[in-house]
Design a protein around this motif. Structure first.
Motif, short mmCIF file in Angstrom:
data_model
loop_
_atom_site.label_atom_id
_atom_site.label_comp_id
_atom_site.label_asym_id
_atom_site.label_seq_id
_atom_site.Cartn_x
_atom_site.Cartn_y
_atom_site.Cartn_z
N TYR A 52 2.89 4.68 6.33
CA TYR A 52 1.57 4.82 5.71
C TYR A 52 0.56 3.76 6.18
CZ TYR A 52 4.10 7.98 2.63
OH TYR A 52 4.86 9.00 2.13
N HIS A 53 0.94 2.95 7.17
CA HIS A 53 0.04 1.96 7.76
C HIS A 53 -0.46 0.98 6.68
CE1 HIS A 53 -0.10 4.20 11.57
NE2 HIS A 53 -0.06 5.26 10.79
N ILE A 54 0.47 0.43 5.93
CA ILE A 54 0.19 -0.54 4.87
C ILE A 54 0.97 -1.82 5.18
CG2 ILE A 54 0.47 -1.03 2.39
CD1 ILE A 54 0.20 1.96 1.88
N ASP A 55 0.41 -2.95 4.83
CA ASP A 55 1.11 -4.22 5.01
C ASP A 55 2.47 -4.15 4.29
OD1 ASP A 55 1.86 -7.01 3.85
OD2 ASP A 55 0.46 -7.47 5.47
N PRO A 56 3.57 -4.52 4.95
CA PRO A 56 4.90 -4.43 4.32
C PRO A 56 5.02 -5.21 3.01
CG PRO A 56 5.13 -4.80 6.67
CD PRO A 56 3.66 -4.94 6.36
N LYS A 57 4.36 -6.35 2.92
CA LYS A 57 4.40 -7.14 1.68
C LYS A 57 3.69 -6.39 0.55
CE LYS A 57 4.50 -11.47 4.29
NZ LYS A 57 5.82 -11.96 3.86
N MET A 58 2.57 -5.77 0.88
CA MET A 58 1.85 -4.96 -0.09
C MET A 58 2.70 -3.76 -0.50
SD MET A 58 -1.06 -4.59 -1.75
CE MET A 58 -2.25 -3.39 -2.35
N MET A 59 3.35 -3.16 0.47
CA MET A 59 4.20 -2.00 0.19
C MET A 59 5.35 -2.36 -0.72
SD MET A 59 4.24 1.25 0.97
CE MET A 59 4.96 1.84 -0.56
N GLU A 60 5.90 -3.55 -0.55
CA GLU A 60 6.98 -4.00 -1.42
C GLU A 60 6.51 -4.09 -2.87
OE1 GLU A 60 10.48 -5.27 -2.99
OE2 GLU A 60 10.17 -4.46 -0.98
N LEU A 61 5.31 -4.62 -3.08
CA LEU A 61 4.78 -4.71 -4.43
C LEU A 61 4.50 -3.33 -5.01
CD1 LEU A 61 2.30 -7.73 -4.13
CD2 LEU A 61 4.57 -7.70 -5.16
N ILE A 62 4.03 -2.42 -4.18
CA ILE A 62 3.78 -1.04 -4.64
C ILE A 62 5.07 -0.41 -5.13
CG2 ILE A 62 3.09 1.28 -3.91
CD1 ILE A 62 1.13 -0.09 -1.95
N ILE A 63 6.13 -0.58 -4.38
CA ILE A 63 7.43 -0.03 -4.77
C ILE A 63 7.90 -0.64 -6.09
CG2 ILE A 63 9.88 0.08 -4.15
CD1 ILE A 63 8.99 0.21 -1.21
#
Length: 253
Positions: A69-80
């Motif tokens: 989804y072309h999102i920063d991995p750290k941001m993606m971790e918080l989303i999850i």
């Protein structure tokens, strides 16, 4: 109805929201049966719901989803971590459910906060506003309502409107089933979400950028006040019953 904005200093670390409202520099007092519309982000900062992205260690799942989804991995971790459900997404955004509310990127906000930091939703929004409402009742002797508001885009509509992340002190939904319209037709399904309507008023006055107006007083409302605890079931519905999610399920990639 009277709309009274309370201008408060911008915050970027934990603070006492009750003290900030009561001791506002405008000298505005809270009266019986006022409804406070409070920015969910302002409350979240007060509760210390701030994360430094550079301190987040993304999981393998987050790395894979971030690439998709072309999102920063750290941001993606918080989303999850913050999401109850993840339905899918597109470039830069993931469509999620958080506490029965449909929200892009789990409602995580990067605006008006220091670089490399983000603000998460309040952890327990209904408990937070109920506690705050009771503090006004006990300490000030004032019976009030509270709406915790967030801005949201609606399907196929331009711009943002308001949504109630939580509320306390009044009945948030009016059931109109069984009443008649102007032509005498009996309404079978209609109900009115008072909490979201009030959140939209607050969001309009608060603004979206640097207005620094995180609390709005709505005075003179003709709504049904209550002492019963309000929960997420009062406002939200499960995704399997939602017409948008049901209609798009299987089509969000």
């Amino acid at each position: 109805m009277e709309i009274i904005p309370i201008h408060l200093e911008r915050e970027s670390s934990r603070f006492d929201i009750y003290e900030k409202i009561v001791k506002n520099n405008q000298g505005i007092s809270i009266e019986d049966f006022d409804v406070l519309v409070i920015s969910s982000k302002y409350l979240a900062i007060g509760e210390g719901r701030i994360k430094k992205l550079s301190d987040v260690n993304p999981s393998q799942e987050a790395v894979l989803m971030a690439k998709k989804y072309h999102i920063d991995p750290k941001m993606m971790e918080l989303i999850i971590r913050e999401s109850d459900e993840i339905f899918g997404g597109l470039y830069g955004f993931v469509l999620t459910s958080v506490q029965n509310i449909l929200a892009p990127n789990a409602g995580i906000d990067k605006s008006n906060i220091p670089t490399d930091h983000v603000v998460l939703y309040p952890k327990h929004p209904y408990e937070s506003v109920e506690t705050l409402r009771n503090k006004f009742l006990i300490d000030c002797g004032k019976k009030i309502g509270i709406v915790l508001s967030d801005s949201r885009i609606l399907p196929m509509r331009k711009g943002t409107t308001g949504v109630a992340l939580a509320c306390s002190g009044f009945e948030p939904v009016i059931d109109l089933k069984g009443t008649k319209d102007l032509f005498g037709n009996v309404l079978k399904y209609t109900s009115q979400n008072i909490a979201d309507c009030l959140a939209s008023i607050g969001t309009m006055i608060m603004g979206e950028s640097d207005a620094s107006t995180p609390v709005i007083i709505l005075r003179g409302l003709k709504i049904k006040f209550t002492n019963r605890p309000i929960s997420s079931e009062s406002l939200g519905i499960e995704s399997k019953y939602d017409i948008y999610i049901r209609g798009l399920r299987g089509k969000i990639s």
